[in-house]
Design a protein around this motif. Structure first.
Motif, PDB file in Angstrom:
ATOM      1  N   PHE A 106       0.841  -1.192   0.000  1.00 11.32           N
ATOM      2  CA  PHE A 106       0.000   0.000   0.000  1.00 11.32           C
ATOM      3  C   PHE A 106       0.886   1.255   0.000  1.00 11.32           C
ATOM      4  O   PHE A 106       1.965   1.284   0.600  1.00 11.32           O
ATOM      5  N   THR A 107       0.348   2.342  -0.712  1.00 10.57           N
ATOM      6  CA  THR A 107       1.013   3.658  -0.673  1.00 10.57           C
ATOM      7  C   THR A 107      -0.013   4.714  -0.317  1.00 10.57           C
ATOM      8  O   THR A 107      -1.192   4.606  -0.671  1.00 10.57           O
ATOM      9  N   ARG A 108       0.449   5.757   0.441  1.00 11.44           N
ATOM     10  CA  ARG A 108      -0.479   6.822   0.818  1.00 11.44           C
ATOM     11  C   ARG A 108      -0.865   7.664  -0.409  1.00 11.44           C
ATOM     12  O   ARG A 108      -2.032   8.032  -0.563  1.00 11.44           O
ATOM     13  N   ARG A 109       0.129   7.962  -1.225  1.00  9.47           N
ATOM     14  CA  ARG A 109      -0.129   8.743  -2.431  1.00  9.47           C
ATOM     15  C   ARG A 109      -0.511   7.834  -3.593  1.00  9.47           C
ATOM     16  O   ARG A 109      -0.200   6.650  -3.583  1.00  9.47           O
ATOM     17  N   ALA A 110      -1.190   8.408  -4.545  1.00  7.24           N
ATOM     18  CA  ALA A 110      -1.558   7.642  -5.739  1.00  7.24           C
ATOM     19  C   ALA A 110      -0.288   7.146  -6.431  1.00  7.24           C
ATOM     20  O   ALA A 110       0.688   7.892  -6.590  1.00  7.24           O
ATOM     21  N   HIS A 111      -0.309   5.886  -6.828  1.00  8.83           N
ATOM     22  CA  HIS A 111       0.908   5.272  -7.372  1.00  8.83           C
ATOM     23  C   HIS A 111       0.524   4.224  -8.407  1.00  8.83           C
ATOM     24  O   HIS A 111      -0.438   3.461  -8.239  1.00  8.83           O
ATOM     25  N   HIS A 112       1.307   4.215  -9.497  1.00  6.80           N
ATOM     26  CA  HIS A 112       1.113   3.184 -10.533  1.00  6.80           C
ATOM     27  C   HIS A 112       2.280   2.202 -10.424  1.00  6.80           C
ATOM     28  O   HIS A 112       3.445   2.584 -10.450  1.00  6.80           O
ATOM     29  N   PHE A 113       1.918   0.956 -10.273  1.00  8.12           N
ATOM     30  CA  PHE A 113       2.922  -0.116 -10.153  1.00  8.12           C
ATOM     31  C   PHE A 113       3.289  -0.564 -11.572  1.00  8.12           C
ATOM     32  O   PHE A 113       2.499  -1.246 -12.250  1.00  8.12           O
ATOM     33  N   ASP A 114       4.484  -0.095 -12.072  1.00  6.64           N
ATOM     34  CA  ASP A 114       4.872  -0.397 -13.452  1.00  6.64           C
ATOM     35  C   ASP A 114       5.335  -1.852 -13.563  1.00  6.64           C
ATOM     36  O   ASP A 114       5.557  -2.532 -12.562  1.00  6.64           O
ATOM     37  N   PRO A 115       5.515  -2.367 -14.787  1.00  7.20           N
ATOM     38  CA  PRO A 115       5.866  -3.779 -14.992  1.00  7.20           C
ATOM     39  C   PRO A 115       7.165  -4.184 -14.310  1.00  7.20           C
ATOM     40  O   PRO A 115       7.261  -5.297 -13.766  1.00  7.20           O
ATOM     41  N   GLU A 116       8.165  -3.298 -14.326  1.00  7.63           N
ATOM     42  CA  GLU A 116       9.430  -3.666 -13.674  1.00  7.63           C
ATOM     43  C   GLU A 116       9.235  -3.829 -12.170  1.00  7.63           C
ATOM     44  O   GLU A 116       9.757  -4.763 -11.557  1.00  7.63           O
ATOM     45  N   GLU A 117       8.427  -2.904 -11.591  1.00 10.69           N
ATOM     46  CA  GLU A 117       8.149  -2.977 -10.151  1.00 10.69           C
ATOM     47  C   GLU A 117       7.356  -4.233  -9.824  1.00 10.69           C
ATOM     48  O   GLU A 117       7.648  -4.937  -8.845  1.00 10.69           O
ATOM     49  N   VAL A 118       6.393  -4.536 -10.656  1.00  8.57           N
ATOM     50  CA  VAL A 118       5.574  -5.749 -10.448  1.00  8.57           C
ATOM     51  C   VAL A 118       6.436  -6.987 -10.562  1.00  8.57           C
ATOM     52  O   VAL A 118       6.294  -7.958  -9.815  1.00  8.57           O
ATOM     53  N   SER A 119       7.404  -6.947 -11.516  1.00  9.12           N
ATOM     54  CA  SER A 119       8.303  -8.096 -11.685  1.00  9.12           C
ATOM     55  C   SER A 119       9.159  -8.306 -10.442  1.00  9.12           C
ATOM     56  O   SER A 119       9.356  -9.445  -9.983  1.00  9.12           O
ATOM     57  N   LEU A 120       9.672  -7.181  -9.861  1.00 12.94           N
ATOM     58  CA  LEU A 120      10.460  -7.301  -8.646  1.00 12.94           C
ATOM     59  C   LEU A 120       9.615  -7.855  -7.491  1.00 12.94           C
ATOM     60  O   LEU A 120      10.071  -8.697  -6.708  1.00 12.94           O
ATOM     61  N   LEU A 121       8.382  -7.360  -7.399  1.00 11.92           N
ATOM     62  CA  LEU A 121       7.487  -7.874  -6.348  1.00 11.92           C
ATOM     63  C   LEU A 121       7.184  -9.361  -6.557  1.00 11.92           C
ATOM     64  O   LEU A 121       7.048 -10.128  -5.600  1.00 11.92           O
TER      65      LEU A 121
END
Length: 592
Positions: A126-141
């Protein structure tokens, strides 16, 4: 993964690692509950307790049975990440929107923890501010989620392994305890069985059991009571235990009674616990084992020791019973030979009796009891117990057995008069009377002294005749000496009865011949009339006849005898003849 922590600790570490590495404000890990119907937060970082309680209890994330699918349930079902840009406007957060607002997050992503066997749970970031989880970030997760899934599987395998090891250790300990118990039980069994095989008796068995239990033990078998281990308890408890054990309890007949708790009343008014164990032979309770304490406080080894002791006592009593049955049979054979031998007894018979403790060369009283079926259950044991109490360990022993459907005893007199045996005969009569259903034993008859090994046959005929005569006179419920029958008793002992028979025939012959030829009952009518002082009404009632018929029979009797029944001399003459005829009938019964 290698720290060996619990699953909940591991999930918390996963949530914290995700937040710290990816700079998220909050993280959680949800896994299915035990029923597999809802997802529950089991690890978290930065989330408030109120939020976790709301998700887990108030608004659980259901995996089935709802049309509105949350991001976590969607990710769990599809196995792919699901993200939300604005928690305030996304309809999938309906029930959890208020909790999201209060917690303060705007964007979130649900990453499935995929494993070869299926999805294990969900990593939520979760993030307090609006945030888009890009493909690279999703891949790391996804890489982090895969590592987390491996860690969860490893933790669960370790937990299962630990649980298995604990169970195996417990089972191993149980097996070791059972083995040790069986070893100790085997030692107890060997010790008690060796006592039975060596013929140690109830004293040795009770002493061994007392030492095994460290408690006082009382064994009660019929007339015998054995107390062992008096050092283990107070005199007051022992006294109460002995009192309880020697009470005349109606024992159950069937097996399977087990151990029973009993409350003892002590002399000072207090109470103590005791137990009672049945000793069973052929489904019959033959003895009891008593000891201090309650069933609940005994160890399994103590209970096994009591069970084995009961078995060994049963073997001991069965052995004693078999020996007693052999002795009873041998005594019966000797008694029958004595009572059927005319003249002096053979020397071989006297020798056989002496080997069994019977001295036939001294004076005896002969006692007879009637109405005892020979196959009466437990008859021999009851008689043996009663005789044991009466004679203790004196010698010579009385000779007892069955003969002609009678229980007969030759009781040693020594220098005592025959009257001294009357209490003995009465005691044994009461024992026989209370021996069970189908037993009469309302009369016992004795005579004596019989000096030397001869005259037993004649004496037996006399007491049989006396018993028959007593029944004819309605005498019962007592013990008689033959002399108690007065003149009739003396006449029973007269060897030659020919003159008595001639007298009876001369006086009563006309009536007997008339009854035989005309099928009348004049003799019976005469007996009843004289018994009722010539009252024709009472006689008619007793014989169930009309009073006129009694009057006619009386006149016919007077006509046949040539005498009036109102004459005193006639009545005396007839009374003597009737009594002598009873004596002859009794003599004839005794002779057969």
């Amino acid at each position: 993964m290698n720290q060996g922590v619990s699953v909940d600790e591991l999930l918390t570490m996963v949530a914290k690692t995700a937040s710290e590495l990816m700079s998220y404000d909050f993280s959680s890990v949800t896994v299915p509950d035990a029923t597999g119907t809802v997802l529950q937060i089991r690890g978290s970082y930065g989330l408030s307790d109120e939020y976790i309680r709301d998700v887990n209890s108030l608004h659980p994330i259901r995996l089935r049975g709802t049309s509105l699918r949350s991001p976590s349930s969607q990710a769990f079902a599809t196995g792919i990440p699901i993200q939300i840009q604005d928690a305030g406007t996304d309809p999938s957060l309906g029930p959890w929107a208020a909790a999201a607002l209060e917690q303060g997050y705007t964007s979130m992503i649900a990453i499935p923890l995929n494993a070869p066997g299926g999805t294990l749970g969900i990593l939520n970031c979760f993030t307090r501010r609006a945030h888009h989880f890009d493909p690279e970030e999703v891949s790391l997760l996804a890489v982090l989620a895969d590592q987390a899934a491996i860690a969860i599987n490893t933790a669960r395998l370790r937990a299962d392994q630990t649980s298995t090891i604990v169970k195996l250790n417990a089972l191993n300990q149980t097996l070791e305890e059972q083995y040790e118990l069986q070893r100790q039980v085997a030692e107890v069994h060997q010790r008690l069985t060796s006592l039975a095989l060596s013929g140690g008796g109830l004293d040795d068995i009770g002493t061994a059991l007392s030492e095994l239990l460290s408690r006082a033990v009382v064994i009660r078998s019929g007339h015998e009571t054995v107390m062992c281990g008096s050092a283990f308890k107070s005199d007051m408890q022992l006294e109460a235990l002995m009192k309880e054990a020697t009470q005349d309890v109606r024992h159950p007949v069937k097996a399977g009674t087990g151990l029973t708790n009993v409350t003892l009343r002590l002399g000072d008014g207090s109470r103590a616990s005791a137990i009672r164990a049945a000793v069973v032979v052929k489904e019959e309770v033959v003895a009891w084992i008593w000891t201090i304490g309650s069933v609940e406080e005994f160890t399994p080894l103590d209970l096994r020791a009591i069970e084995h002791a009961a078995t060994v006592v049963a073997l001991e009593l069965l052995s004693a019973r078999s020996a007693a049955e052999v002795a009873w049979h041998q005594a019966g054979e000797i008694l029958r030979e004595i009572l059927t031998t005319r003249g002096p007894l053979p020397a071989s018979l006297i020798t056989r009796a002496a080997r069994m403790g019977h001295n036939l060369s001294q004076s005896h009283a002969l006692i007879l009891w009637s109405g005892i079926p020979e196959n009466t259950t437990g008859l021999q044991d009851r008689l043996a117990g009663a005789v044991h109490r009466l004679v203790e360990y004196t010698r010579p022993q009385p000779l007892m057995g069955f003969h002609h459907d009678f229980v007969v005893t030759l009781w040693p007199l020594g220098d005592s008069p025959v009257e001294s045996v009357r209490p003995v005969a009465e005691s044994l009569r009461l024992v026989l009377r209370d021996g069970g259903e189908g037993i009469d034993a309302s009369l016992s008859v004795l005579t004596g002294p019989l000096s030397g090994p001869q005259g037993y046959l004649e004496a037996f005929s006399v007491v049989m005749g006396a018993a028959h005569l007593a029944r004819l006179r309605g005498i019962g419920g007592r013990t008689l000496l033959v002399s108690d029958l007065g003149t009739a008793g003396l006449l029973l002992q007269v060897p030659d009865s020919s003159k008595v028979r001639s007298f009876c025939e001369e006086v009563l012959g006309p009536l007997r011949r008339h009854d035989s030829s005309r099928r009348t009952t004049l003799l019976q009518t005469l007996r009843t009339l004289m018994r009722n002082n010539l009252d024709e009404g009472v006689t008619a009632a007793q014989l169930s006849l009309d009073i006129d018929a009694i009057a006619r029979d009386r006149r016919l009797v007077e006509k046949l005898l040539g005498r009036e029944l109102t004459n005193v001399a006639t009545l005396t003459h007839l009374a003597a003849a009737l009594e002598l005829e009873d004596v002859l009938t009794a003599r004839d019964a005794g002779a057969h």
